[in-house]
Scaffold this motif. Structure first.
Motif, short mmCIF file in Angstrom:
data_model
loop_
_atom_site.label_atom_id
_atom_site.label_comp_id
_atom_site.label_asym_id
_atom_site.label_seq_id
_atom_site.Cartn_x
_atom_site.Cartn_y
_atom_site.Cartn_z
N GLY A 196 5.91 10.71 1.14
CA GLY A 196 5.39 9.47 0.58
C GLY A 196 5.41 8.39 1.64
O GLY A 196 6.27 8.40 2.53
N ILE A 197 4.46 7.48 1.57
CA ILE A 197 4.34 6.39 2.54
C ILE A 197 4.25 5.08 1.77
O ILE A 197 3.59 5.00 0.73
N ALA A 198 4.93 4.05 2.28
CA ALA A 198 4.83 2.72 1.68
C ALA A 198 4.78 1.68 2.78
O ALA A 198 5.50 1.76 3.78
N VAL A 199 3.90 0.71 2.60
CA VAL A 199 3.68 -0.36 3.59
C VAL A 199 3.71 -1.69 2.86
O VAL A 199 3.18 -1.81 1.75
N LYS A 200 4.32 -2.70 3.48
CA LYS A 200 4.28 -4.06 2.95
C LYS A 200 3.97 -5.03 4.09
O LYS A 200 4.70 -5.10 5.08
N SER A 201 2.87 -5.73 3.95
CA SER A 201 2.51 -6.78 4.91
C SER A 201 3.25 -8.05 4.51
O SER A 201 3.14 -8.51 3.37
N GLN A 219 0.85 -1.18 0.00
CA GLN A 219 0.00 0.00 0.00
C GLN A 219 0.89 1.23 0.00
O GLN A 219 1.88 1.29 0.73
N VAL A 220 0.56 2.21 -0.84
CA VAL A 220 1.33 3.45 -0.87
C VAL A 220 0.40 4.65 -0.74
O VAL A 220 -0.80 4.55 -0.96
N ALA A 221 1.01 5.78 -0.41
CA ALA A 221 0.27 7.04 -0.37
C ALA A 221 1.24 8.17 -0.65
O ALA A 221 2.44 8.07 -0.39
N ALA A 268 -2.35 -0.50 8.68
CA ALA A 268 -1.07 0.15 8.88
C ALA A 268 -1.02 1.51 8.19
O ALA A 268 -0.55 2.50 8.75
N MET A 269 -1.54 1.56 6.95
CA MET A 269 -1.55 2.83 6.24
C MET A 269 -2.44 3.84 6.94
O MET A 269 -2.08 5.02 7.09
#
Length: 343
Positions: free
Chosen positions: A272-277, A262-264, A288-289
Protein backbone atom coordinates in the motif's frame (compact mmCIF):
# COMPACT_ATOMS: atom_id res chain seq x y z
CA UNK A 1 9.43 16.88 9.54
CA UNK A 2 8.18 17.22 5.99
CA UNK A 3 10.39 16.07 3.11
CA UNK A 4 10.83 17.62 -0.30
CA UNK A 5 8.59 15.69 -2.72
CA UNK A 6 8.03 17.73 -5.88
CA UNK A 7 9.58 20.66 -7.72
CA UNK A 8 7.77 23.05 -10.06
CA UNK A 9 9.87 24.54 -12.85
CA UNK A 10 9.49 27.55 -15.08
CA UNK A 11 11.99 27.44 -17.88
CA UNK A 12 15.22 26.09 -16.46
CA UNK A 13 14.61 27.30 -12.90
CA UNK A 14 12.79 25.78 -9.95
CA UNK A 15 9.99 28.20 -9.14
CA UNK A 16 8.20 26.34 -6.34
CA UNK A 17 8.62 23.30 -4.14
CA UNK A 18 6.07 20.99 -2.52
CA UNK A 19 6.93 19.18 0.71
CA UNK A 20 5.10 16.44 2.55
CA UNK A 21 5.35 12.77 3.40
CA UNK A 22 5.11 9.48 1.53
CA UNK A 23 5.24 5.84 2.58
CA UNK A 24 5.08 2.35 1.10
CA UNK A 25 4.13 -0.45 3.50
CA UNK A 26 3.15 -4.11 3.39
CA UNK A 27 0.20 -5.84 5.06
CA UNK A 28 2.12 -6.26 8.31
CA UNK A 29 3.03 -2.59 8.53
CA UNK A 30 6.64 -3.03 7.46
CA UNK A 31 7.84 0.14 5.74
CA UNK A 32 9.65 -0.30 2.44
CA UNK A 33 9.94 3.39 1.65
CA UNK A 34 9.47 6.56 3.63
CA UNK A 35 9.95 10.26 3.14
CA UNK A 36 8.98 12.78 5.79
CA UNK A 37 7.06 12.04 9.00
CA UNK A 38 4.88 9.06 8.18
CA UNK A 39 3.68 8.66 11.78
CA UNK A 40 2.09 12.10 12.09
CA UNK A 41 -1.74 11.83 11.96
CA UNK A 42 -3.36 13.24 8.81
CA UNK A 43 -7.00 13.34 7.78
CA UNK A 44 -7.51 10.54 5.28
CA UNK A 45 -10.45 12.35 3.64
CA UNK A 46 -11.90 10.66 0.53
CA UNK A 47 -9.03 8.20 0.12
CA UNK A 48 -10.88 5.73 2.37
CA UNK A 49 -14.18 5.56 0.46
CA UNK A 50 -13.49 1.99 -0.66
CA UNK A 51 -12.85 0.95 2.95
CA UNK A 52 -16.17 2.52 3.94
CA UNK A 53 -17.89 0.55 1.16
CA UNK A 54 -16.70 -2.81 2.53
CA UNK A 55 -19.73 -3.39 4.82
CA UNK A 56 -22.10 -2.76 1.90
CA UNK A 57 -20.72 -5.89 0.20
CA UNK A 58 -19.62 -7.89 3.25
CA UNK A 59 -23.07 -7.69 4.87
CA UNK A 60 -24.79 -9.04 1.76
CA UNK A 61 -26.72 -5.78 1.28
CA UNK A 62 -25.22 -5.21 -2.17
CA UNK A 63 -26.42 -8.60 -3.38
CA UNK A 64 -29.84 -8.38 -1.78
CA UNK A 65 -30.41 -5.00 -3.45
CA UNK A 66 -28.90 -6.13 -6.76
CA UNK A 67 -26.16 -3.51 -6.93
CA UNK A 68 -24.14 -3.76 -10.13
CA UNK A 69 -20.34 -3.47 -10.54
CA UNK A 70 -20.60 0.13 -11.85
CA UNK A 71 -22.67 1.00 -8.79
CA UNK A 72 -20.14 -0.60 -6.46
CA UNK A 73 -17.38 1.35 -8.19
CA UNK A 74 -19.34 4.57 -7.68
CA UNK A 75 -19.64 3.79 -3.96
CA UNK A 76 -15.81 4.05 -3.87
CA UNK A 77 -15.68 7.20 -5.98
CA UNK A 78 -14.99 10.90 -5.92
CA UNK A 79 -16.71 11.37 -9.25
CA UNK A 80 -16.78 14.45 -11.44
CA UNK A 81 -20.54 14.88 -11.75
CA UNK A 82 -21.01 13.61 -15.29
CA UNK A 83 -24.51 12.40 -16.23
CA UNK A 84 -23.37 8.79 -15.96
CA UNK A 85 -22.30 9.46 -12.36
CA UNK A 86 -25.47 11.24 -11.29
CA UNK A 87 -27.67 8.67 -13.04
CA UNK A 88 -25.82 5.76 -11.41
CA UNK A 89 -26.18 7.29 -7.94
CA UNK A 90 -29.90 7.74 -8.60
CA UNK A 91 -30.15 4.10 -9.69
CA UNK A 92 -28.49 2.95 -6.47
CA UNK A 93 -31.03 4.89 -4.41
CA UNK A 94 -33.90 3.51 -6.47
CA UNK A 95 -32.82 -0.04 -5.62
CA UNK A 96 -33.43 0.85 -1.97
CA UNK A 97 -36.73 2.54 -2.77
CA UNK A 98 -35.29 6.01 -2.19
CA UNK A 99 -34.43 9.11 -4.18
CA UNK A 100 -31.97 12.01 -4.00
CA UNK A 101 -34.04 13.74 -1.33
CA UNK A 102 -32.57 11.46 1.33
CA UNK A 103 -28.93 12.29 0.52
CA UNK A 104 -27.20 14.31 3.24
CA UNK A 105 -24.06 15.23 1.31
CA UNK A 106 -25.25 18.59 -0.03
CA UNK A 107 -25.16 19.81 -3.61
CA UNK A 108 -22.36 21.40 -5.60
CA UNK A 109 -21.64 21.98 -9.28
CA UNK A 110 -19.97 19.08 -11.10
CA UNK A 111 -16.20 19.24 -10.89
CA UNK A 112 -16.12 18.38 -14.61
CA UNK A 113 -16.19 21.74 -16.43
CA UNK A 114 -18.06 20.24 -19.37
CA UNK A 115 -20.71 18.70 -17.10
CA UNK A 116 -21.10 21.95 -15.18
CA UNK A 117 -21.42 23.96 -18.39
CA UNK A 118 -23.99 21.53 -19.80
CA UNK A 119 -26.03 21.69 -16.61
CA UNK A 120 -25.95 25.49 -16.52
CA UNK A 121 -26.64 25.68 -20.26
CA UNK A 122 -29.80 23.66 -19.72
CA UNK A 123 -30.91 26.13 -17.06
CA UNK A 124 -30.60 23.54 -14.30
CA UNK A 125 -29.12 23.70 -10.82
CA UNK A 126 -26.95 20.93 -9.39
CA UNK A 127 -28.48 18.45 -6.97
CA UNK A 128 -26.94 16.18 -4.36
CA UNK A 129 -26.52 13.60 -7.13
CA UNK A 130 -23.84 15.84 -8.67
CA UNK A 131 -21.87 15.91 -5.41
CA UNK A 132 -18.58 14.05 -5.87
CA UNK A 133 -19.53 11.87 -2.89
CA UNK A 134 -23.06 10.94 -3.97
CA UNK A 135 -22.08 7.35 -4.77
CA UNK A 136 -20.60 6.83 -1.31
CA UNK A 137 -23.69 8.37 0.30
CA UNK A 138 -26.01 6.29 -1.87
CA UNK A 139 -24.13 3.25 -0.57
CA UNK A 140 -24.74 4.35 3.01
CA UNK A 141 -28.45 4.77 2.28
CA UNK A 142 -28.56 1.30 0.72
CA UNK A 143 -26.84 -0.20 3.77
CA UNK A 144 -29.26 1.55 6.14
CA UNK A 145 -32.35 0.49 4.21
CA UNK A 146 -31.21 -3.12 3.91
CA UNK A 147 -30.59 -3.35 7.66
CA UNK A 148 -33.84 -1.58 8.57
CA UNK A 149 -32.09 1.40 10.15
CA UNK A 150 -33.52 4.92 9.93
CA UNK A 151 -32.03 6.74 6.94
CA UNK A 152 -32.19 10.23 8.42
CA UNK A 153 -28.97 11.25 10.18
CA UNK A 154 -26.89 8.50 8.59
CA UNK A 155 -23.93 10.93 8.46
CA UNK A 156 -23.74 11.22 12.26
CA UNK A 157 -20.97 9.32 14.06
CA UNK A 158 -23.39 7.38 16.26
CA UNK A 159 -25.69 6.25 13.47
CA UNK A 160 -25.53 2.43 13.10
CA UNK A 161 -24.33 2.71 9.50
CA UNK A 162 -21.58 5.17 10.35
CA UNK A 163 -20.46 3.03 13.28
CA UNK A 164 -20.34 0.01 10.97
CA UNK A 165 -18.29 1.62 8.21
CA UNK A 166 -15.97 3.34 10.68
CA UNK A 167 -15.28 -0.01 12.33
CA UNK A 168 -14.32 -1.50 8.97
CA UNK A 169 -11.81 1.32 8.43
CA UNK A 170 -10.49 0.87 11.97
CA UNK A 171 -10.02 -2.87 11.43
CA UNK A 172 -8.12 -2.38 8.17
CA UNK A 173 -5.78 0.30 9.54
CA UNK A 174 -5.42 -0.94 13.15
CA UNK A 175 -6.29 2.57 14.29
CA UNK A 176 -8.68 3.71 16.99
CA UNK A 177 -11.19 6.08 15.40
CA UNK A 178 -13.23 8.17 17.84
CA UNK A 179 -13.92 11.72 18.95
CA UNK A 180 -10.24 12.24 19.74
CA UNK A 181 -9.19 12.15 16.09
CA UNK A 182 -12.50 12.96 14.40
CA UNK A 183 -13.28 15.86 12.10
CA UNK A 184 -16.11 16.51 9.66
CA UNK A 185 -15.54 15.93 5.96
CA UNK A 186 -16.81 18.21 3.22
CA UNK A 187 -19.73 15.87 2.52
CA UNK A 188 -20.80 15.78 6.17
CA UNK A 189 -19.58 12.38 7.37
CA UNK A 190 -16.84 11.95 9.99
CA UNK A 191 -13.25 11.96 8.80
CA UNK A 192 -10.45 10.67 10.97
CA UNK A 193 -6.80 11.59 11.41
CA UNK A 194 -4.46 8.61 11.37
CA UNK A 195 -0.78 8.04 10.62
CA UNK A 196 0.16 7.90 6.95
CA UNK A 197 1.91 4.60 7.66
CA UNK A 198 -1.35 3.09 8.95
CA UNK A 199 -3.21 4.32 5.87
CA UNK A 200 -0.68 2.61 3.58
CA UNK A 201 -0.87 -0.59 5.64
CA UNK A 202 -4.65 -0.56 5.44
CA UNK A 203 -4.57 -0.30 1.67
CA UNK A 204 -2.01 -3.07 1.42
CA UNK A 205 -4.58 -5.26 3.20
CA UNK A 206 -7.41 -3.92 1.07
CA UNK A 207 -5.37 -4.79 -2.00
CA UNK A 208 -4.79 -8.46 -1.30
CA UNK A 209 -7.04 -9.46 1.61
CA UNK A 210 -4.19 -10.74 3.78
CA UNK A 211 -5.23 -11.07 7.41
CA UNK A 212 -8.93 -10.50 6.66
CA UNK A 213 -11.82 -12.86 7.26
CA UNK A 214 -13.03 -14.84 4.25
CA UNK A 215 -16.13 -12.65 3.89
CA UNK A 216 -14.14 -9.43 4.12
CA UNK A 217 -11.46 -10.63 1.73
CA UNK A 218 -14.21 -11.48 -0.75
CA UNK A 219 -15.77 -8.04 -0.26
CA UNK A 220 -12.55 -6.15 -0.96
CA UNK A 221 -11.89 -8.36 -3.98
CA UNK A 222 -15.29 -7.51 -5.44
CA UNK A 223 -14.82 -3.79 -4.83
CA UNK A 224 -11.37 -3.85 -6.46
CA UNK A 225 -12.72 -5.75 -9.45
CA UNK A 226 -15.62 -3.30 -9.83
CA UNK A 227 -13.24 -0.35 -9.79
CA UNK A 228 -10.83 -2.00 -12.23
CA UNK A 229 -13.69 -2.79 -14.64
CA UNK A 230 -15.22 0.69 -14.38
CA UNK A 231 -12.46 3.27 -13.76
CA UNK A 232 -14.64 5.96 -15.35
CA UNK A 233 -16.85 5.77 -12.26
CA UNK A 234 -14.04 6.37 -9.76
CA UNK A 235 -13.21 9.90 -10.89
CA UNK A 236 -13.78 10.81 -14.53
CA UNK A 237 -12.13 11.38 -17.88
CA UNK A 238 -8.66 12.88 -17.51
CA UNK A 239 -8.57 12.45 -13.72
CA UNK A 240 -5.49 10.85 -12.17
CA UNK A 241 -7.23 7.85 -10.58
CA UNK A 242 -9.16 6.99 -13.71
CA UNK A 243 -6.05 7.28 -15.90
CA UNK A 244 -3.96 5.07 -13.62
CA UNK A 245 -6.61 2.38 -13.21
CA UNK A 246 -7.32 2.36 -16.95
CA UNK A 247 -3.62 1.74 -17.57
CA UNK A 248 -2.94 -0.88 -14.90
CA UNK A 249 -6.33 -2.54 -14.36
CA UNK A 250 -6.52 -5.01 -11.47
CA UNK A 251 -2.84 -4.45 -10.65
CA UNK A 252 -3.63 -1.05 -9.13
CA UNK A 253 -6.24 0.59 -6.95
CA UNK A 254 -5.78 4.38 -6.77
CA UNK A 255 -7.78 6.96 -4.84
CA UNK A 256 -7.38 10.66 -4.17
CA UNK A 257 -8.56 12.68 -1.21
CA UNK A 258 -8.92 16.38 -0.55
CA UNK A 259 -6.00 18.44 0.73
CA UNK A 260 -3.32 16.55 -1.14
CA UNK A 261 -3.84 12.98 0.13
CA UNK A 262 -3.39 10.11 -2.32
CA UNK A 263 -3.37 6.35 -1.75
CA UNK A 264 -2.83 3.24 -3.80
CA UNK A 265 -2.99 -0.51 -3.36
CA UNK A 266 -0.82 -2.89 -5.37
CA UNK A 267 -2.65 -6.24 -5.00
CA UNK A 268 -0.09 -8.40 -6.78
CA UNK A 269 2.72 -7.07 -4.55
CA UNK A 270 0.81 -6.86 -1.27
CA UNK A 271 1.79 -3.21 -0.88
CA UNK A 272 0.00 0.00 0.00
CA UNK A 273 1.14 3.55 -0.72
CA UNK A 274 0.07 6.80 0.94
CA UNK A 275 1.13 10.36 0.14
CA UNK A 276 0.30 13.66 1.84
CA UNK A 277 1.25 17.01 0.36
CA UNK A 278 1.86 19.40 3.25
CA UNK A 279 0.30 22.37 1.45
CA UNK A 280 -2.75 20.38 0.34
CA UNK A 281 -1.73 20.39 -3.32
CA UNK A 282 -3.36 17.66 -5.41
CA UNK A 283 -0.88 18.22 -8.22
CA UNK A 284 2.04 17.45 -5.90
CA UNK A 285 0.38 14.35 -4.45
CA UNK A 286 -0.28 12.99 -7.93
CA UNK A 287 3.32 13.49 -9.08
CA UNK A 288 4.62 11.89 -5.89
CA UNK A 289 2.29 8.92 -6.27
CA UNK A 290 3.24 8.45 -9.92
CA UNK A 291 6.92 8.43 -8.94
CA UNK A 292 6.30 5.68 -6.38
CA UNK A 293 4.16 3.66 -8.78
CA UNK A 294 7.03 3.84 -11.28
CA UNK A 295 9.29 2.25 -8.65
CA UNK A 296 7.07 -0.66 -7.79
CA UNK A 297 4.75 -1.41 -10.70
CA UNK A 298 6.10 -3.21 -13.76
CA UNK A 299 5.31 -0.98 -16.71
CA UNK A 300 5.40 -2.14 -20.33
CA UNK A 301 5.83 0.10 -23.36
CA UNK A 302 2.14 1.03 -23.28
CA UNK A 303 2.06 1.90 -19.60
CA UNK A 304 5.35 3.76 -19.33
CA UNK A 305 4.10 6.90 -21.14
CA UNK A 306 1.11 7.06 -18.78
CA UNK A 307 3.38 7.06 -15.73
CA UNK A 308 5.89 9.40 -17.35
CA UNK A 309 3.22 11.99 -18.12
CA UNK A 310 1.79 11.72 -14.61
CA UNK A 311 5.24 11.95 -13.03
CA UNK A 312 6.35 14.94 -15.11
CA UNK A 313 3.26 16.87 -16.18
CA UNK A 314 3.85 19.82 -18.48
CA UNK A 315 2.68 23.33 -17.58
CA UNK A 316 1.38 25.51 -20.41
CA UNK A 317 0.30 29.11 -20.61
CA UNK A 318 -3.04 30.32 -21.98
CA UNK A 319 -1.63 30.21 -25.52
CA UNK A 320 -0.74 26.54 -25.17
CA UNK A 321 3.00 27.16 -25.01
CA UNK A 322 5.03 24.88 -22.75
CA UNK A 323 6.49 27.00 -19.95
CA UNK A 324 7.59 24.47 -17.33
CA UNK A 325 6.43 21.43 -15.44
CA UNK A 326 6.44 19.36 -12.30
CA UNK A 327 8.89 16.63 -11.37
CA UNK A 328 9.71 14.32 -8.43
CA UNK A 329 12.37 15.64 -6.08
CA UNK A 330 14.30 14.61 -3.00
CA UNK A 331 13.78 10.99 -1.97
CA UNK A 332 11.35 10.53 -4.87
CA UNK A 333 13.98 11.01 -7.54
CA UNK A 334 14.13 7.93 -9.77
CA UNK A 335 16.39 5.21 -8.41
CA UNK A 336 19.50 4.12 -10.23
CA UNK A 337 19.46 0.59 -11.60
CA UNK A 338 20.26 -1.80 -8.79
CA UNK A 339 19.21 0.52 -5.95
CA UNK A 340 17.21 -1.18 -3.20
CA UNK A 341 13.57 -0.23 -2.74
CA UNK A 342 13.96 0.24 1.01
CA UNK A 343 15.31 3.63 2.16
Amino acid sequence: MDALLVEVTRGDRVESRHAGAAVVADTGGMVLFRAGDVDAPIYARSTVKAMLAVPLVESGAADRLGLTPPELALACASHSGLPIHADTAAAMLARAGRDEGCLECGAHWPTSPSAAQALAGAGRQPSALHNSCSGKHAGFVCLACDAGHPVGGYVEPEHPVMRQVTQAMSDLTDCRLDEENRGIDGCGIPTYALPLRALATGFARFGCGTGLSADRAEAVRRLREAVAAHPEMVAGEGCFDTRMIEAFGPALFSKMGAEGVQVAALPELGLGIAVKSADGSARAAEVAMAALLARYLPADDERHPVLDRAMRPVLRNWLGREIGGLRPAGALLPRRTGDAARV
